[in-house]
Enzyme design. Structure first.
Site, PDB file in Angstrom:
ATOM      1  N   VAL A 103       0.860  -1.176   0.000  1.00  0.00           N
ATOM      2  CA  VAL A 103       0.000   0.000   0.000  1.00  0.00           C
ATOM      3  C   VAL A 103       0.898   1.228   0.000  1.00  0.00           C
ATOM      4  CG1 VAL A 103      -1.814   1.258   1.214  1.00  0.00           C
ATOM      5  CG2 VAL A 103      -1.755  -1.242   1.309  1.00  0.00           C
ATOM      6  N   CYS A 104       0.603   2.176  -0.893  1.00  0.00           N
ATOM      7  CA  CYS A 104       1.331   3.441  -0.915  1.00  0.00           C
ATOM      8  C   CYS A 104       2.836   3.190  -1.115  1.00  0.00           C
ATOM      9  CB  CYS A 104       1.034   4.218   0.367  1.00  0.00           C
ATOM     10  SG  CYS A 104       1.557   5.944   0.366  1.00  0.00           S
ATOM     11  N   THR A 105       3.662   3.804  -0.286  1.00  0.00           N
ATOM     12  CA  THR A 105       5.115   3.694  -0.440  1.00  0.00           C
ATOM     13  C   THR A 105       5.659   2.365   0.069  1.00  0.00           C
ATOM     14  OG1 THR A 105       5.340   4.896   1.650  1.00  0.00           O
ATOM     15  CG2 THR A 105       5.523   6.179  -0.380  1.00  0.00           C
ATOM     16  N   GLY A 106       4.783   1.463   0.488  1.00  0.00           N
ATOM     17  CA  GLY A 106       5.246   0.106   0.788  1.00  0.00           C
ATOM     18  C   GLY A 106       5.899  -0.552  -0.415  1.00  0.00           C
ATOM     19  N   THR A 123       2.774   3.348  -6.950  1.00  0.00           N
ATOM     20  CA  THR A 123       2.929   3.833  -5.587  1.00  0.00           C
ATOM     21  C   THR A 123       2.243   5.192  -5.519  1.00  0.00           C
ATOM     22  OG1 THR A 123       4.521   4.272  -3.804  1.00  0.00           O
ATOM     23  CG2 THR A 123       5.172   4.921  -6.037  1.00  0.00           C
TER      24      THR A 123
END
Length: 585
Positions: A103-106, A123
């Site tokens: 999720v996101c910057t993961g 991202t």
């Protein structure tokens, strides 16, 4: 359900709370999952907002069982301090999972662990450029809400984790359960548009050319002014063709596309930052005309400028209007400021479009299967291509052709996936008029062949090299040969995609509503207005032919249209062609 339902969130200090809380809520409400949090050492972690999260187990536990491994994101400032042990832990645990999700910057953590090498990913939109620079082996899709590549799924930022979790629930338990969860959480099951609609306003490259800078200043100073290509070119004392070339070179946009984008952004800014009534926003940002000249700007302008696809109408378009010739701005239906702001940027585009059905579609029904478009990688890239290079009337013609082709095929008992390749059919339709654009300029072929050659190169450069390219070339090059396509032998021996798409293109030009399922043509036209339809297309064919006579040979469609529109121009008859031979016939 496939898999065990064991969902593990790998967390560390600084994790973004929303990246954890949103998907956890979705999985919990869906049922059928056991959701647990795992940290490096099994101890609680502190989120980016200072709230502590209790943890169920250690990521290093050799007995850890996992079906779905979720890696949430972290603020930019936290990446420098993320322990390499977290990346190592992910590298060890990922092979045990049926699927790995970020999720996101993961996505940065997955890429650092080598799990995204050679794959496609996305991202947060703010981090896409940095991600692409840091991980050149990963193909970044900056506009996607989420991207699946094999067993790995990556999502855009923040609330996109909810979208991703809903998609996984639909995959595991069916769309019905996912829709129920989305309804309970009051979110879209499938939000309209990509994440580019949330990017910084005015995010176009800074032009180096002084003429383009002056043009941008003129538009920005008065968004509602007369910024037609002819007017703009006259104000700048250059030709229309040269101005268009400068805009494409400096900004990657046509002048009209830039004006549309800036007007949308101006309207959004006014709606989000003040209490200006809707009619005044429309008047200030779109036009300053009165009387018989008053008009709504085409709906596609707003949707295209913020990256939102055309909506699927929830109801049939209504004929009623609240406008009158005394008013400066047409407002075809009552709408509140609150309604616009609560439906978000996609709703802004729909409301300002002047279409009640479009606005209701965004507020209540964000999608519909019978107006959906293929979402494969090549289909998305082709659609982005036409959005950048085709005028709205031409793009809408291409998309209507596909929808009509698919509907007519279904009426004849042909099903996508079973009887024909729907991706191939879509690529034929969406690319079939690229030969009329400057992107395919430079040759001397008639537009059908120029478009087919361009499409083949476009697809080959993106990895499609098999016989599907030949089918797409045939479908585009032969799409004006309606009489040939009616041959029983031709229909029996040629790929079905060629026959189906030729029929769809013909339906959009010469068909009638009764040729399609009841009400279907109205719904398609509400989503993709004709904006001049066949007449506008004919004008484009004539303009293309006039630019080089070799592109309009006699006894071809462009040649005949050019001769009919401009009979005074030199025209080679069949007898003249025979006389040019050396046999003396």
């Amino acid at each position: 359900m496939t898999g065990s339902g064991e969902v593990i969130f790998a967390v560390s200090d600084g994790v973004l709370l929303l990246d954890v809380a949103g998907p956890v809520q979705v999985f919990n409400d869906a049922g059928g999952y056991r959701v647990r949090l795992a940290s490096l050492d099994g101890r609680p972690v502190r989120t980016d907002v200072g709230i502590s999260l209790s943890v169920d187990l250690a990521l290093s536990d050799p007995n850890l069982t996992v079906d779905t491994l979720v890696v949430p994101g972290y603020p930019r400032s936290a990446f420098a301090t993320l322990a390499p042990a977290l990346v190592d832990g992910l590298r060890q645990v990922a092979p045990r999972a049926r699927r790995v999700v970020s999720v996101c910057t993961g996505a940065f953590l997955l890429a650092e662990a080598g799990l995204l090498n050679g794959r496609r990913a996305t991202t947060h939109w703010e981090a896409c450029d940095a991600f692409a620079a840091r991980f050149p082996d990963v193909t970044v899709e900056p506009d996607a809400i989420y991207v699946r590549d094999g067993p790995i799924v990556t999502s855009a930022g923040a609330s996109a984790g909810i979208d991703l979790a809903l998609a996984l629930v639909g995959e595991d338990h069916g769309e019905g359960r996912a829709r129920s969860v989305a309804k309970h959480l009051v979110v879209f099951l499938q939000r309209p548009g990509g994440q580019s609609q949330f990017a910084d306003r005015g995010a176009v490259p800074a032009p180096r050319n002084a003429t383009v800078r002056r043009a941008l200043d003129l538009v920005a100073a008065n968004p509602s002014g007369d910024h037609r290509l002819t007017t703009m070119a006259a104000n700048l004392a250059i030709s229309e063709r040269h101005l268009t070339r400068l805009f494409r070179r400096e900004l990657g946009l046509t002048p009209a596309q830039f004006v549309e984008r800036l007007r949308v952004e101006a309207a959004q800014a006014r709606l989000e930052s003040g209490d200006t009534p809707m009619p005044e926003v429309a008047k200030a940002c779109w036009l300053r005309l009165t009387g018989d000249d008053a008009q709504s700007v085409p709906a596609g302008a707003r949707r295209r400028a913020i990256g939102v696809p055309a909506p699927v109408p929830a109801v049939q378009p209504q004929a009623h209007t609240r406008s009158s010739r005394r008013r400066n701005v047409i407002m075809p239906f009552p709408v509140s400021r609150r309604a616009v702001l609560t439906t978000g940027l996609a709703g802004t585009a729909a409301v300002l479009s002047g279409s009640p059905s479009a606005a209701r579609a965004h507020a209540a029904t964000p999608g519909g299967p019978d107006l959906s478009l293929p979402s494969t990688r090549l289909a998305r890239e082709a659609l982005r291509l036409v959005n950048r290079n085709q005028e709205p009337y031409l793009r809408n013609h291409s998309l209507r052709s596909f929808l009509f082709a698919r509907a007519a095929a279904e009426q004849a008992g042909q099903r996508p996936g079973r009887d024909y390749d729907v991706e191939v059919a879509f690529l034929i339709c969406v690319l079939h008029d690229m030969g009329l654009t400057t992107a395919a300029a430079g040759g001397n072929q008639r537009f059908e062949v120029a478009g087919a050659d361009f499409a083949a190169r476009f697809l080959e450069e993106r990895g499609m090299t098999d016989g599907r390219v030949d089918t797409i070339w045939d479908g585009i090059a032969l799409h004006t040969t309606y009489t040939i396509s009616r041959s029983p032998v031709y229909q029996r021996r040629r790929p079905p995609e060629v026959i189906i798409t030729t029929n769809g293109i013909g339906l959009d030009l010469f068909g009638r509503p009764e040729d399609l399922p009841p009400g279907y043509a109205d719904r398609v036209h509400a989503a993709y207005p004709r904006l001049g339809g066949g007449r506008a297309l004919t004008d484009a064919i004539v303009a293309h032919a006039m630019s080089d006579p070799r592109q309009a040979p006699p006894m071809t469609l462009p040649g005949e249209i050019l001769h009919q529109r401009h009979p005074s121009l030199p025209y080679e008859t069949w007898d003249m062609t025979l006389d040019s031979g050396g046999w003396g016939d």
